[in-house]
Motif scaffolding. Sequence first.
Motif, PDB file in Angstrom:
ATOM      1  N   ALA A   5      34.094   6.571  13.867  1.00  0.00           N
ATOM      2  CA  ALA A   5      33.208   5.852  15.098  1.00  0.00           C
ATOM      3  C   ALA A   5      31.901   6.350  15.388  1.00  0.00           C
ATOM      4  CB  ALA A   5      34.147   6.021  16.404  1.00  0.00           C
ATOM      5  N   ALA A   6      31.650   7.925  15.359  1.00  0.00           N
ATOM      6  CA  ALA A   6      30.299   8.427  15.697  1.00  0.00           C
ATOM      7  C   ALA A   6      29.424   8.145  14.386  1.00  0.00           C
ATOM      8  CB  ALA A   6      30.572   9.794  15.589  1.00  0.00           C
ATOM      9  N   GLU A   7      29.728   8.126  13.011  1.00  0.00           N
ATOM     10  CA  GLU A   7      28.849   7.885  12.193  1.00  0.00           C
ATOM     11  C   GLU A   7      28.464   6.222  12.155  1.00  0.00           C
ATOM     12  OE1 GLU A   7      28.305   7.894   7.230  1.00  0.00           O
ATOM     13  OE2 GLU A   7      29.089   9.586   8.336  1.00  0.00           O
ATOM     14  N   SER A   8      29.436   5.599  12.353  1.00  0.00           N
ATOM     15  CA  SER A   8      29.054   4.191  12.402  1.00  0.00           C
ATOM     16  C   SER A   8      28.143   3.689  13.705  1.00  0.00           C
ATOM     17  CB  SER A   8      30.394   3.314  12.749  1.00  0.00           C
ATOM     18  OG  SER A   8      31.271   3.218  11.668  1.00  0.00           O
ATOM     19  N   ALA A   9      28.471   4.257  14.838  1.00  0.00           N
ATOM     20  CA  ALA A   9      27.437   4.038  15.800  1.00  0.00           C
ATOM     21  C   ALA A   9      26.002   4.513  15.628  1.00  0.00           C
ATOM     22  CB  ALA A   9      28.027   4.942  16.921  1.00  0.00           C
ATOM     23  N   MET A  10      25.817   5.617  15.019  1.00  0.00           N
ATOM     24  CA  MET A  10      24.542   6.211  14.678  1.00  0.00           C
ATOM     25  C   MET A  10      23.924   5.156  13.388  1.00  0.00           C
ATOM     26  SD  MET A  10      24.877  10.271  14.598  1.00  0.00           S
ATOM     27  CE  MET A  10      26.268  10.606  13.647  1.00  0.00           C
ATOM     28  N   ARG A  11      24.716   5.013  12.611  1.00  0.00           N
ATOM     29  CA  ARG A  11      24.086   4.108  11.575  1.00  0.00           C
ATOM     30  C   ARG A  11      23.717   2.601  12.037  1.00  0.00           C
ATOM     31  NH1 ARG A  11      26.316   6.253   6.235  1.00  0.00           N
ATOM     32  NH2 ARG A  11      25.376   4.513   5.153  1.00  0.00           N
ATOM     33  N   GLN A  12      24.440   2.092  12.760  1.00  0.00           N
ATOM     34  CA  GLN A  12      23.818   0.724  13.425  1.00  0.00           C
ATOM     35  C   GLN A  12      22.902   1.107  14.331  1.00  0.00           C
ATOM     36  OE1 GLN A  12      27.237  -0.486  15.782  1.00  0.00           O
ATOM     37  NE2 GLN A  12      28.654  -0.497  14.045  1.00  0.00           N
ATOM     38  N   LEU A  13      22.643   2.305  14.958  1.00  0.00           N
ATOM     39  CA  LEU A  13      21.287   2.170  15.471  1.00  0.00           C
ATOM     40  C   LEU A  13      19.963   2.454  14.872  1.00  0.00           C
ATOM     41  CD1 LEU A  13      20.234   2.524  18.435  1.00  0.00           C
ATOM     42  CD2 LEU A  13      20.859   4.841  18.754  1.00  0.00           C
ATOM     43  N   ILE A  14      20.290   3.153  13.524  1.00  0.00           N
ATOM     44  CA  ILE A  14      19.244   3.443  12.719  1.00  0.00           C
ATOM     45  C   ILE A  14      18.879   2.172  11.961  1.00  0.00           C
ATOM     46  CG2 ILE A  14      18.561   4.535  10.625  1.00  0.00           C
ATOM     47  CD1 ILE A  14      20.656   6.824  11.413  1.00  0.00           C
TER      48      ILE A  14
END
Length: 267
Positions: free
Chosen positions: A49-58
Motif C-alpha cells: 500500500a505504501a509503495e503504491s501510494a508513493m509511485r502513483q504520486l511520482i
Amino acid sequence: MSAVDFAAFVEKLADAASEAVLPFFRTSLGAIDKNAGGPFDPVTEADHAAESAMRQLIEMTFPRHGIIGEEFGTIREDAEYVWVLDPIDGTKSFIAGMPIWGTLIGLLHHGQPIYGMMAQPFIRERFAGDGQHAEWRGPGIDLALIKRTLRARTCASLADAILMTTSPLLYEPAKLEAFRRVEAEVRLSRYGCDCYAFAMLAAGHVDCVIESGLKPYDIAPLVPIIRGAGGCVTTWEGGEPAQGGDIVASGCAALHDQVLSLLRQRS
C-alpha cells in the motif's frame, strides 16, 4: 533542479506512505515470505500500500522520472532523476510491533544520491539530508514537533565505539568472520535496527554500522543523510554505496579507515 527543489515533494511522499502504513501497524497483519526456502523475508499489505501510494504520486507529478522500488520493481532506471523507495525498511520489526522501521525515500541524479529521507510515522520522526546538510524532525518534550541539525560524532578508536548491524544471521560465513573482527574491537555492539541504525549514526548516537547484501533501496536514501551529517559511508572495499552490496558507515573518517582495514584483512 537541485535537491532542495525536491524537498517539499519528498515530504508529500512521506505523508502518503505514512497514511497508507499506519492503519496496519500493531494489528493482526499477516505476512508473505518472499524467500521461501531461505531466510525469512516478509512482505505485508502495508508494504504494498505504501509503495503504491508513493509511485502513483511520482507518476502523476514527474512522469519522466524513474523509480526503483522494493515491492514493484524498476521503471525508467536510466532516467536523469530516479526515485528509490523502500516502503517499510524493517518489516520484521513492523510485524513484531516494534517501532524500529522506517519508510526510505531517495532521489538519484545521474545515478548519484542527492536527497534522502527516513520517515517513521508512528514515532513522528523524519531524518532528511542532501549530502551537505542533514536534519531531524520529531516530537519534543511537550510532543510538539521540533527540528535540529544532525551531526555524526567523532570517535578516534574502535575501543570506544558503538557498532550496529541488523543481524549476524544475514552474513555469509566469510563475511561474518570479517564482521566479527570489527565487533571484537568495539565497546558495544547492538543488533536489529535496519535503517534506524544509520539514522542513529547520523544523529551522533552510534559510531559504526556494518551490513552485508543490501539492495539499492536499503541504502541509497540514507547516503545523503549520513554524508550530510558529516559521516562516511562506502562499500567494504571503499567504493560508492548507492548500488548496495556490503556497506559500512562511520561517524568519522579516522574510524572508517580502521573499520575498512579490519573488514579487508585476510584470516
